[in-house]
Design an enzyme around this catalytic site. Sequence first.
Site, PDB file in Angstrom:
ATOM      1  N   SER A 199       0.754  48.642  56.098  1.00 46.82           N
ATOM      2  CA  SER A 199       0.212  47.314  55.820  1.00 46.82           C
ATOM      3  C   SER A 199       1.265  46.310  55.401  1.00 46.82           C
ATOM      4  CB  SER A 199      -0.874  47.414  54.740  1.00 46.82           C
ATOM      5  OG  SER A 199      -1.926  48.247  55.163  1.00 46.82           O
ATOM      6  N   HIS A 245       0.876  44.293  50.496  1.00 45.47           N
ATOM      7  CA  HIS A 245       0.460  43.213  51.369  1.00 45.47           C
ATOM      8  C   HIS A 245       1.198  41.920  51.029  1.00 45.47           C
ATOM      9  CE1 HIS A 245      -3.672  45.243  52.419  1.00 45.47           C
ATOM     10  NE2 HIS A 245      -2.637  46.068  52.504  1.00 45.47           N
TER      11      HIS A 245
END
Length: 294
Positions: A199, A245
């Site tokens: 991610s 993220h």
Amino acid sequence: MDQPAGSPQDAQSLPVCYRHPDRETGIRCTRCDRPICPDCMVSASVGFQCPDCVRGGSGTGHAPDAARPRTIAGGTVTADPRLLTKILIGINLAVFIAVQTSTSLLNHLVLIGTWPPAPFIPTEGVAEGEWWRLVTSMFTHEAIWHIAFNMLSLWWLGGPLEAALGRARYLALYFCSGLAGSALTYLLAAPTSASLGASGAIFGLFGATAVLMRRLQYDMRPIMALLVINLILTFGWNNIAWQAHIGGLVAGVVIGYAMVHAPRQRRTMVQYGTCALVLAVVILMTVLRTLQLT
């Protein structure tokens, strides 16, 4: 009925570049006669040739390694603009299969600061010198939905970015973004919490895609809407390492900006210098957290 030259009907009949269907052009390759835009033209002894004919090199025009057209970031145009994206997806899938067949392998790949907590010994983790976890965790997935979502995002975002940046710059963006996400997770998350997934690198691709679309003056609403949805899921869903993220996203924006806005005269220095700066920050965060935990 004849139409005068330069009329709207004449403009609409212009062919489009065979490599960039959104660009009209009146220039054709002198060897294969396919229409090519200015970005795809390669000067030959007579006229211009397309990248495919130049690479073919049948004795006319330039040699296959001469004056190839460049991407917007200065990378070399390649025959397969998704090659690295396919390889990255293949590595992720291979690691996923390996983890499914050997549960113990997962414990050696995930990102974790230190485990088990004091006073239990022996301990393992990044704080104990296992720095490779910052990298291996970028390619490790345990749940099928997790890898499916990440690989779909990688295919959707990675292909166009690889074509726009060139392979070397694209790979630098991917790894620097992923490492930035891993380092921020290591710095801010609980040292005994394990994290995994691509991610961080994916969010780096999100950030770079937004910068590229703004540079090309494309409609940014689709990518911004998708990014907002992903950020809502990041902070609204339990058991998601939001640090990865955000770290990847920030690194992707910074590196992406350097890739597409660097001045032509110092382009390579600015682009890879920015990547080196991001890596220096990654190392600094990792060292500080290690000193804190040990």
